[in-house]
Motif scaffolding. Structure first.
Motif, PDB file in Angstrom:
ATOM      1  N   LYS A 112      20.441  44.536  70.728  1.00 25.37           N
ATOM      2  CA  LYS A 112      19.299  45.461  70.736  1.00 25.37           C
ATOM      3  C   LYS A 112      18.399  45.268  69.518  1.00 25.37           C
ATOM      4  O   LYS A 112      17.906  46.230  68.915  1.00 25.37           O
ATOM      5  CB  LYS A 112      19.783  46.908  70.834  1.00 25.37           C
ATOM      6  N   ALA A 113      18.200  44.001  69.163  1.00 26.26           N
ATOM      7  CA  ALA A 113      17.327  43.672  68.037  1.00 26.26           C
ATOM      8  C   ALA A 113      15.941  43.304  68.549  1.00 26.26           C
ATOM      9  O   ALA A 113      15.771  42.881  69.694  1.00 26.26           O
ATOM     10  CB  ALA A 113      17.908  42.498  67.247  1.00 26.26           C
ATOM     11  N   TRP A 114      14.945  43.489  67.695  1.00 28.84           N
ATOM     12  CA  TRP A 114      13.586  43.038  68.012  1.00 28.84           C
ATOM     13  C   TRP A 114      13.472  41.535  67.787  1.00 28.84           C
ATOM     14  O   TRP A 114      14.176  40.945  66.955  1.00 28.84           O
ATOM     15  CB  TRP A 114      12.576  43.727  67.099  1.00 28.84           C
ATOM     16  N   ALA A 126      15.375  32.031  74.737  1.00 32.23           N
ATOM     17  CA  ALA A 126      16.788  32.061  74.375  1.00 32.23           C
ATOM     18  C   ALA A 126      17.042  33.050  73.242  1.00 32.23           C
ATOM     19  O   ALA A 126      18.062  33.752  73.226  1.00 32.23           O
ATOM     20  CB  ALA A 126      17.272  30.669  73.990  1.00 32.23           C
ATOM     21  N   CYS A 127      16.120  33.118  72.278  1.00 33.74           N
ATOM     22  CA  CYS A 127      16.250  34.097  71.188  1.00 33.74           C
ATOM     23  C   CYS A 127      16.167  35.520  71.731  1.00 33.74           C
ATOM     24  O   CYS A 127      16.906  36.410  71.307  1.00 33.74           O
ATOM     25  CB  CYS A 127      15.157  33.877  70.146  1.00 33.74           C
ATOM     26  N   VAL A 128      15.248  35.732  72.669  1.00 28.96           N
ATOM     27  CA  VAL A 128      15.095  37.053  73.277  1.00 28.96           C
ATOM     28  C   VAL A 128      16.390  37.461  73.985  1.00 28.96           C
ATOM     29  O   VAL A 128      16.875  38.589  73.837  1.00 28.96           O
ATOM     30  CB  VAL A 128      13.909  37.065  74.261  1.00 28.96           C
ATOM     31  N   ASP A 129      16.963  36.540  74.745  1.00 27.57           N
ATOM     32  CA  ASP A 129      18.202  36.842  75.467  1.00 27.57           C
ATOM     33  C   ASP A 129      19.334  37.199  74.506  1.00 27.57           C
ATOM     34  O   ASP A 129      20.128  38.109  74.771  1.00 27.57           O
ATOM     35  CB  ASP A 129      18.612  35.648  76.333  1.00 27.57           C
ATOM     36  N   PRO A 134      -2.703  31.659  70.295  1.00 27.72           N
ATOM     37  CA  PRO A 134      -2.515  32.153  71.668  1.00 27.72           C
ATOM     38  C   PRO A 134      -3.036  31.199  72.727  1.00 27.72           C
ATOM     39  O   PRO A 134      -2.700  31.351  73.903  1.00 27.72           O
ATOM     40  CB  PRO A 134      -3.282  33.478  71.676  1.00 27.72           C
ATOM     41  N   TYR A 135      -3.826  30.221  72.336  1.00 26.91           N
ATOM     42  CA  TYR A 135      -4.306  29.219  73.290  1.00 26.91           C
ATOM     43  C   TYR A 135      -3.156  28.369  73.818  1.00 26.91           C
ATOM     44  O   TYR A 135      -3.158  27.952  74.980  1.00 26.91           O
ATOM     45  CB  TYR A 135      -5.349  28.331  72.613  1.00 26.91           C
ATOM     46  N   LEU A 136      -2.156  28.116  72.972  1.00 26.48           N
ATOM     47  CA  LEU A 136      -1.059  27.225  73.346  1.00 26.48           C
ATOM     48  C   LEU A 136       0.209  27.961  73.747  1.00 26.48           C
ATOM     49  O   LEU A 136       1.041  27.394  74.459  1.00 26.48           O
ATOM     50  CB  LEU A 136      -0.730  26.272  72.179  1.00 26.48           C
ATOM     51  N   GLN A 137       0.388  29.203  73.297  1.00 25.95           N
ATOM     52  CA  GLN A 137       1.680  29.859  73.477  1.00 25.95           C
ATOM     53  C   GLN A 137       1.518  31.376  73.421  1.00 25.95           C
ATOM     54  O   GLN A 137       0.793  31.891  72.575  1.00 25.95           O
ATOM     55  CB  GLN A 137       2.597  29.385  72.350  1.00 25.95           C
ATOM     56  N   ASN A 138       2.202  32.081  74.309  1.00 23.76           N
ATOM     57  CA  ASN A 138       2.144  33.549  74.337  1.00 23.76           C
ATOM     58  C   ASN A 138       3.556  34.120  74.331  1.00 23.76           C
ATOM     59  O   ASN A 138       4.162  34.338  75.380  1.00 23.76           O
ATOM     60  CB  ASN A 138       1.386  34.038  75.567  1.00 23.76           C
ATOM     61  N   PRO A 139       4.116  34.387  73.151  1.00 23.16           N
ATOM     62  CA  PRO A 139       5.509  34.837  73.049  1.00 23.16           C
ATOM     63  C   PRO A 139       5.817  36.149  73.771  1.00 23.16           C
ATOM     64  O   PRO A 139       6.947  36.346  74.221  1.00 23.16           O
ATOM     65  CB  PRO A 139       5.714  34.972  71.532  1.00 23.16           C
ATOM     66  N   LEU A 140       4.840  37.056  73.875  1.00 26.18           N
ATOM     67  CA  LEU A 140       5.105  38.306  74.589  1.00 26.18           C
ATOM     68  C   LEU A 140       5.465  38.034  76.044  1.00 26.18           C
ATOM     69  O   LEU A 140       6.298  38.735  76.629  1.00 26.18           O
ATOM     70  CB  LEU A 140       3.893  39.233  74.526  1.00 26.18           C
ATOM     71  N   ASP A 141       4.857  37.017  76.628  1.00 26.31           N
ATOM     72  CA  ASP A 141       5.157  36.662  78.017  1.00 26.31           C
ATOM     73  C   ASP A 141       6.596  36.175  78.172  1.00 26.31           C
ATOM     74  O   ASP A 141       7.147  36.191  79.282  1.00 26.31           O
ATOM     75  CB  ASP A 141       4.202  35.578  78.514  1.00 26.31           C
ATOM     76  N   LEU A 142       7.193  35.725  77.062  1.00 23.61           N
ATOM     77  CA  LEU A 142       8.568  35.229  77.083  1.00 23.61           C
ATOM     78  C   LEU A 142       9.565  36.296  76.649  1.00 23.61           C
ATOM     79  O   LEU A 142      10.748  36.013  76.494  1.00 23.61           O
ATOM     80  CB  LEU A 142       8.686  33.994  76.180  1.00 23.61           C
ATOM     81  N   LEU A 175      17.646  27.323  63.717  1.00 23.21           N
ATOM     82  CA  LEU A 175      17.444  27.937  65.032  1.00 23.21           C
ATOM     83  C   LEU A 175      16.955  26.943  66.079  1.00 23.21           C
ATOM     84  O   LEU A 175      16.581  27.362  67.176  1.00 23.21           O
ATOM     85  CB  LEU A 175      16.457  29.101  64.924  1.00 23.21           C
ATOM     86  N   THR A 176      16.969  25.646  65.759  1.00 23.09           N
ATOM     87  CA  THR A 176      16.644  24.687  66.818  1.00 23.09           C
ATOM     88  C   THR A 176      17.704  24.734  67.907  1.00 23.09           C
ATOM     89  O   THR A 176      17.439  24.406  69.069  1.00 23.09           O
ATOM     90  CB  THR A 176      16.528  23.253  66.262  1.00 23.09           C
ATOM     91  N   ASP A 177      18.923  25.154  67.531  1.00 21.28           N
ATOM     92  CA  ASP A 177      19.953  25.505  68.500  1.00 21.28           C
ATOM     93  C   ASP A 177      20.232  26.992  68.299  1.00 21.28           C
ATOM     94  O   ASP A 177      20.859  27.403  67.321  1.00 21.28           O
ATOM     95  CB  ASP A 177      21.226  24.693  68.275  1.00 21.28           C
ATOM     96  N   VAL A 178      19.733  27.801  69.224  1.00 20.87           N
ATOM     97  CA  VAL A 178      19.834  29.253  69.076  1.00 20.87           C
ATOM     98  C   VAL A 178      21.284  29.718  69.005  1.00 20.87           C
ATOM     99  O   VAL A 178      21.593  30.751  68.414  1.00 20.87           O
ATOM    100  CB  VAL A 178      19.078  29.950  70.232  1.00 20.87           C
ATOM    101  N   ASN A 179      22.193  28.941  69.560  1.00 20.12           N
ATOM    102  CA  ASN A 179      23.615  29.297  69.510  1.00 20.12           C
ATOM    103  C   ASN A 179      24.134  29.403  68.078  1.00 20.12           C
ATOM    104  O   ASN A 179      25.153  30.059  67.835  1.00 20.12           O
ATOM    105  CB  ASN A 179      24.446  28.284  70.296  1.00 20.12           C
TER     106      ASN A 179
END
Length: 381
Positions: free
Chosen positions: A164-166, A155-158, A176-184, A121-125
């Motif tokens: 319609k997958a989670w 890119a995974c979210v898109d 959470p100090y370095l990254q917040n996936p919900l924001d993405l 998944l380093t290349d989501v394509n």
């Protein structure tokens, strides 16, 4: 509210009966009720506990989420997410994955008819050819364990929206100090709370953070029904640990950078895996979705000699040879025989996880002392 302020205050209120500034440890299994007809609030501690509730509010705030659930381990949290699925559903996940997650997916849930695709998944394509009407979940780690690969969360979210997958993100390495996936745009964030959130190697716990109320209710049903809940003492310890999360993470990142740069220039080192290097694959994505690059890294010796790698690990003094990560003390780990031993060798090698790979969890000690410890050990190989 800034992160450091949230770490100290979020979810924590003075005890209403005593004014205690720290949330009490509500060490109880059940709660007295006035009447079966008038019951409100707490009933049985598997369902809810005031100490655990305070911790859940704190973790939700750190991840900019609305809801959080704490579990008795990170694997308990992961288990709850996969239980959202039905036989015949499919999951897209990484081929560079924590060994415990791989073991659960392959040896527990595949026999119930859930199919997992382990891909790069380093290349989501790369995921596009695996998507179909049965795809229900993307399960991603970023940075990955142990090769520190970076996956583009947005890119995974898109891509997941198309079917319609989670999207669930294991955010353990970043915290959470370095990254917040919900924001993405991610739907679920999972933490092995055992690691950076607890921070002192004295608690085993997991957590899920969610924004969507319907999804939260589904997970809360699983949480209560299956019962993988942590106790109040552990919840108290994590509440205490979180108060210094921002301070610890600053030092983890500082020491991580020093040691990554030291190892990269050392003549006996083959390759260093750390997303802060400009030549690290997807470094640009790491810069975009992370605030710094953390205290986790992996490396190999020149020649990929397993015997030399073992000798190095046996020669460390400040770095303790142990599983886990994210505590104040520095740890050295051999993924092939420890954290990732459950992954068949041929599968490990496909993703680049060679037998001689060494993983470091950089603690908060003095960075120069840690470098000196590595220098002594490297002189012996």
């Amino acid at each position: 509210m800034k992160f450091g302020t949230k770490a100290v205050h979020a979810g924590v209120e003075p005890d209403p009966s005593t004014g205690a500034i720290m949330t009490p440890i509500y060490q109880t299994s059940t709660y007295v009720q006035e009447s079966p007809a008038k019951h409100k609030g707490y009933a049985y501690a598997r369902g809810a506990n005031p100490t655990r509730n305070a911790l859940q509010k704190s973790i939700a705030a750190l991840e900019n989420g609305k809801f959080a659930l704490c579990f008795s381990s990170g694997m308990g949290a992961t288990d709850a997410v996969i239980k959202l699925l039905n036989p015949g559903d499919e999951v897209i996940t990484s081929n560079d994955l924590y060994g415990g997650s791989y073991r659960m997916f392959r040896r527990v849930f595949e026999k119930y008819g859930i199919k997992f695709h382990f891909i790069d998944l380093t290349d989501v394509n790369n995921a596009k050819s695996y998507i179909n009407d049965k795809t229900k979940l993307f399960w991603i780690e970023t940075p990955t364990n142990p090769l520190m690969n970076i996956v583009d969360i947005k890119a995974c979210v898109d891509l997941a929206k198309q079917c319609k997958a989670w999207v669930a993100v294991d955010n353990t390495f970043a915290s959470p100090y370095l990254q917040n996936p919900l924001d993405l745009g991610a739907d679920i964030v999972m933490h092995s709370v055992t690691k950076y959130l607890g921070g002192h190697s004295d608690v085993v716990m997991g957590a899920l953070v969610i924004n969507d109320e319907k999804l939260y209710q589904e997970l809360a049903f699983i949480h209560n029904s299956c019962g993988a809940v942590p106790g109040p003492q552990d919840s108290f310890l994590v509440l205490r640990g979180i108060k210094t999360l921002h301070l610890r993470m600053e030092r983890h990142c500082l020491n991580g950078r020093k040691i990554a740069e030291y190892l990269k220039q050392h003549p006996k080192i083959g390759k260093v895996y750390w997303p802060g290097f400009s030549d690290h694959p997807n470094h640009a994505i790491a810069k975009k979705q992370m605030r710094d690059f953390g205290g986790m890294l992996s490396f190999t010796l020149k020649g990929d000699n397993l015997d030399q790698a073992i000798k190095l690990m046996e020669s460390m003094e400040l770095f303790s040879l142990a599983e886990s990560l994210g505590g104040v003390e520095s740890l050295i780990n051999h993924p092939a025989s420890m954290t990732h031993a459950s992954i068949p060798k041929e599968e490990r090698l496909k993703s680049g996880l060679v037998d001689s790979l060494i993983r470091l969890s950089i603690g908060v000690e003095d960075g120069e002392d840690l470098i000196a410890d590595l220098e002594r050990a490297l002189a012996k190989v």
